[in-house]
Scaffold this active site. Structure first.
Site, PDB file in Angstrom:
ATOM      1  N   SER A   6       0.844  -1.200   0.000  1.00 54.33           N
ATOM      2  CA  SER A   6       0.000   0.000   0.000  1.00 54.33           C
ATOM      3  C   SER A   6       0.874   1.242   0.000  1.00 54.33           C
ATOM      4  CB  SER A   6      -0.882   0.001   1.247  1.00 54.33           C
ATOM      5  OG  SER A   6      -1.513   1.254   1.391  1.00 54.33           O
TER       6      SER A   6
ATOM      7  N   TYR B  26      -2.163   6.027  -4.738  1.00 53.38           N
ATOM      8  CA  TYR B  26      -3.248   7.006  -4.826  1.00 53.38           C
ATOM      9  C   TYR B  26      -2.616   8.231  -5.481  1.00 53.38           C
ATOM     10  CZ  TYR B  26      -6.138   4.468  -1.359  1.00 53.38           C
ATOM     11  OH  TYR B  26      -6.901   3.537  -0.691  1.00 53.38           O
TER      12      TYR B  26
ATOM     13  N   THR C 238      -5.291   2.875  -7.507  1.00 55.49           N
ATOM     14  CA  THR C 238      -6.609   2.693  -6.899  1.00 55.49           C
ATOM     15  C   THR C 238      -7.519   3.824  -7.357  1.00 55.49           C
ATOM     16  OG1 THR C 238      -5.650   1.540  -5.045  1.00 55.49           O
ATOM     17  CG2 THR C 238      -7.838   2.452  -4.701  1.00 55.49           C
TER      18      THR C 238
ATOM     19  N   LYS D 138      -7.250  -0.617 -10.048  1.00 60.78           N
ATOM     20  CA  LYS D 138      -7.927  -1.331  -8.944  1.00 60.78           C
ATOM     21  C   LYS D 138      -9.153  -0.552  -8.495  1.00 60.78           C
ATOM     22  CE  LYS D 138      -7.186  -2.941  -4.189  1.00 60.78           C
ATOM     23  NZ  LYS D 138      -7.876  -1.977  -3.347  1.00 60.78           N
TER      24      LYS D 138
ATOM     25  N   HIS E 258     -13.087  -2.222  -2.673  1.00 63.27           N
ATOM     26  CA  HIS E 258     -12.256  -1.766  -1.565  1.00 63.27           C
ATOM     27  C   HIS E 258     -12.642  -2.484  -0.257  1.00 63.27           C
ATOM     28  CE1 HIS E 258      -9.390   1.774  -1.075  1.00 63.27           C
ATOM     29  NE2 HIS E 258      -9.423   1.291   0.156  1.00 63.27           N
TER      30      HIS E 258
HETATM   31  C1  FNR Z   1      -7.675  -1.781   2.451  1.00 68.42           C
HETATM   32  N1  FNR Z   1      -7.709  -1.636   1.064  1.00 68.42           N
HETATM   33  C2  FNR Z   1      -6.835  -0.765   0.479  1.00 68.42           C
HETATM   34  N2  FNR Z   1      -6.811  -0.643  -0.878  1.00 68.42           N
HETATM   35  C3  FNR Z   1      -5.936   0.196  -1.470  1.00 68.42           C
HETATM   36  O1  FNR Z   1      -5.941   0.295  -2.687  1.00 68.42           O
HETATM   37  N3  FNR Z   1      -5.060   0.930  -0.719  1.00 68.42           N
HETATM   38  C4  FNR Z   1      -5.015   0.854   0.631  1.00 68.42           C
HETATM   39  O2  FNR Z   1      -4.210   1.501   1.283  1.00 68.42           O
HETATM   40  C5  FNR Z   1      -5.956   0.001   1.266  1.00 68.42           C
HETATM   41  N4  FNR Z   1      -5.993  -0.067   2.613  1.00 68.42           N
HETATM   42  C6  FNR Z   1      -6.818  -0.963   3.221  1.00 68.42           C
HETATM   43  C7  FNR Z   1      -6.768  -1.103   4.601  1.00 68.42           C
HETATM   44  C8  FNR Z   1      -7.547  -2.063   5.227  1.00 68.42           C
HETATM   45  C9  FNR Z   1      -7.478  -2.215   6.703  1.00 68.42           C
HETATM   46  C10 FNR Z   1      -8.391  -2.900   4.450  1.00 68.42           C
HETATM   47  C11 FNR Z   1      -9.235  -3.983   5.092  1.00 68.42           C
HETATM   48  C12 FNR Z   1      -8.461  -2.750   3.084  1.00 68.42           C
HETATM   49  C13 FNR Z   1      -8.575  -2.496   0.234  1.00 68.42           C
HETATM   50  C14 FNR Z   1      -7.891  -3.828  -0.107  1.00 68.42           C
HETATM   51  O3  FNR Z   1      -6.875  -3.635  -1.054  1.00 68.42           O
HETATM   52  C15 FNR Z   1      -8.873  -4.842  -0.716  1.00 68.42           C
HETATM   53  O4  FNR Z   1      -9.573  -4.242  -1.767  1.00 68.42           O
HETATM   54  C16 FNR Z   1      -9.855  -5.418   0.293  1.00 68.42           C
HETATM   55  O5  FNR Z   1      -9.284  -5.540   1.566  1.00 68.42           O
HETATM   56  C17 FNR Z   1     -10.317  -6.782  -0.182  1.00 68.42           C
HETATM   57  O6  FNR Z   1     -11.276  -7.304   0.658  1.00 68.42           O
HETATM   58  P1  FNR Z   1     -10.993  -8.373   1.849  1.00 68.42           P
HETATM   59  O7  FNR Z   1     -10.053  -9.441   1.319  1.00 68.42           O
HETATM   60  O8  FNR Z   1     -10.406  -7.588   2.978  1.00 68.42           O
HETATM   61  O9  FNR Z   1     -12.351  -8.870   2.122  1.00 68.42           O
HETATM   62  C1  LAC Z   2      -8.359   2.279   3.701  1.00 65.32           C
HETATM   63  C2  LAC Z   2      -7.460   3.111   2.865  1.00 65.32           C
HETATM   64  C3  LAC Z   2      -6.227   3.581   3.448  1.00 65.32           C
HETATM   65  O1  LAC Z   2      -9.177   1.547   3.127  1.00 65.32           O
HETATM   66  O2  LAC Z   2      -7.377   2.676   1.572  1.00 65.32           O
HETATM   67  O3  LAC Z   2      -8.332   2.401   4.950  1.00 65.32           O
END
Ligand code: FNR
Ligand code: LAC
Length: 349
Positions: A106, A128, A154, A223, A247
């Site tokens: 990330s 981002y 993203t 994404k 997400h």
């Molecule tokens: C995320 N996700 C996410 N996506 C992204 O593009 N940048 C990020 O910094 C984050 N940060 C993030 C933090 C936390 C705590 C979570 C749970 C999710 C989204 C992540 O990439 C993904 O799309 C989802 O987590 C997929 O779903 P599951 O496997 O958690 O159900």
């Molecule tokens: C989140 C961000 C950081 O889902 O993508 O918390």
């Protein structure tokens, strides 16, 4: 409690983590309709096995964007791994390397990308796009130099989703001592400056994707694609792969489950680029269903954080090996030799 499944592991992680950190990881936007839908979708689709096919061994490996992986499961980008475990992203990257898969760091990682790639893990970087275009370009150069193999943009976050668990817990920032390490800039004296805050850019449009395409030779993964027309546009604008993602239910609530969105997108893409999917993958049978509906591979978000919280690198390795064993067993029981052979004939919707 014996931990036998990813869901068991989530329970143990909940007991170990500070409640506000747990809620930040586990929670979703608004009423968490999408969060629940992602997981529930897998329970609504049945698998119809074929028998007597003589499949003695299965092959789970493939290559995505030129990166070999030993199973069709990659680590989705999630923020703040050091909030789950002191070793943070280093532990996750080492686990990805041990299991033979891709770690998507990330942009909001609590470990510098250079330290992550030094582990030897095949690393992609999630970006981002920032309003300060100069900063964005400098970061792209940094991740290229660090050896990242793809850039994951993203596109589902023009503004930040509203997470009511966090508002209730007063979780608005990282605790003392942790920072988004990729948001520091190197000063003239060779020391890293203070970390910026991530900004969400509401005026982002397709021209920003064009600019990135011109800026770098790294393959771009978009994404957060949920609409087939956007999948089509993404390919026209040079995306090398797509990730169907809502997400993890953390941005717009009531977006359908990613599994339900996948068929129309796979149809629109028609094999031109690999389609990844994330959201709600908790079992090997979930991976089977996503692959049968057109995903080349899936990403896992929260299960990795639970593995980290419970046992650092070993915990993340456990998550990947549990999914590998479950996927292999599910394929054998379905009568298929590899995820790439699956199609909708194995499903009963
Ligand atoms: C995320 N996700 C996410 N996506 C992204 O593009 N940048 C990020 O910094 C984050 N940060 C993030 C933090 C936390 C705590 C979570 C749970 C999710 C989204 C992540 O990439 C993904 O799309 C989802 O987590 C997929 O779903 P599951 O496997 O958690 O159900
Ligand atoms: C989140 C961000 C950081 O889902 O993508 O918390």
């Amino acid at each position: 409690m014996a931990v036998l499944s990813l869901r068991d592991l989530a329970e143990v992680a909940r007991e170990r983590l500070d409640p506000a950190a747990y809620d930040y990881f586990a929670g979703g936007a608004d009423d968490e309709v999408t969060l629940r839908a992602n997981e529930d979708a897998y329970g609504r689709i049945g698998l119809v096995p074929r028998v007597l096919r003589g499949i003695a061994e299965r092959r789970l490996d493939l290559a995505i964007l030129g990166c070999p992986v030993s199973l069709p499961v990659v680590i989705a980008p999630t923020a703040f791994h050091r909030l789950a475990h002191p070793d943070g992203e280093l532990a996750t990257a080492r686990a990805a390397a041990a299991a033979g898969t891709v770690f998507i760091s990330s942009m909001a990682a609590t470990t510098r990308i250079e330290e992550v790639t030094e582990t030897g893990a095949t690393t992609w970087f999630q970006l981002y796009v920032q309003p300060d275009r100069g900063f964005t370009e400098a970061l792209v150069r940094r991740v290229e130099t660090a050896g990242c193999r793809a850039l994951v943009i993203t596109v589902d976050s023009p503004v930040f989703g509203r997470r009511e668990r966090d508002l209730r817990n007063g979780f608005v920032d990282l605790p003392e001592g942790l920072a988004c390490e990729n948001l520091r800039e190197l000063g003239r004296d060779g020391t890293w400056g203070p970390a910026r805050d991530i900004e969400f850019v509401a005026d982002l449009d397709w021209s920003d994707i064009d600019r990135l395409r011109e800026m770098t030779d790294l393959p771009l993964v978009l994404k957060g694609i949920t609409h087939p027309d956007d999948a089509q546009r993404a390919i026209e604008h040079g995306a090398a792969a797509l990730c169907v993602s809502n997400h993890g239910g953390r941005q717009l609530d009531t977006v359908p489950a990613t599994l339900d969105l996948l068929p129309a997108i796979a149809h629109a893409v028609d094999g031109r680029v690999p389609v990844l999917l994330d959201g709600g993958i908790r079992r090997g049978t979930d991976v089977v269903k996503a692959c049968a509906l057109g995903a080349s591979a899936v990403g896992i978000g929260r299960p990795v954080l639970w593995g980290l919280a419970v046992d650092g690198q070993r915990g993340v390795e456990w998550v990947l090996e549990a999914l590998r064993a479950e996927l292999d067993r599910a394929l054998a029981l379905c009568g298929y030799a590899s995820p790439g052979e699956l199609d909708s004939a194995v499903l009963r919707c």
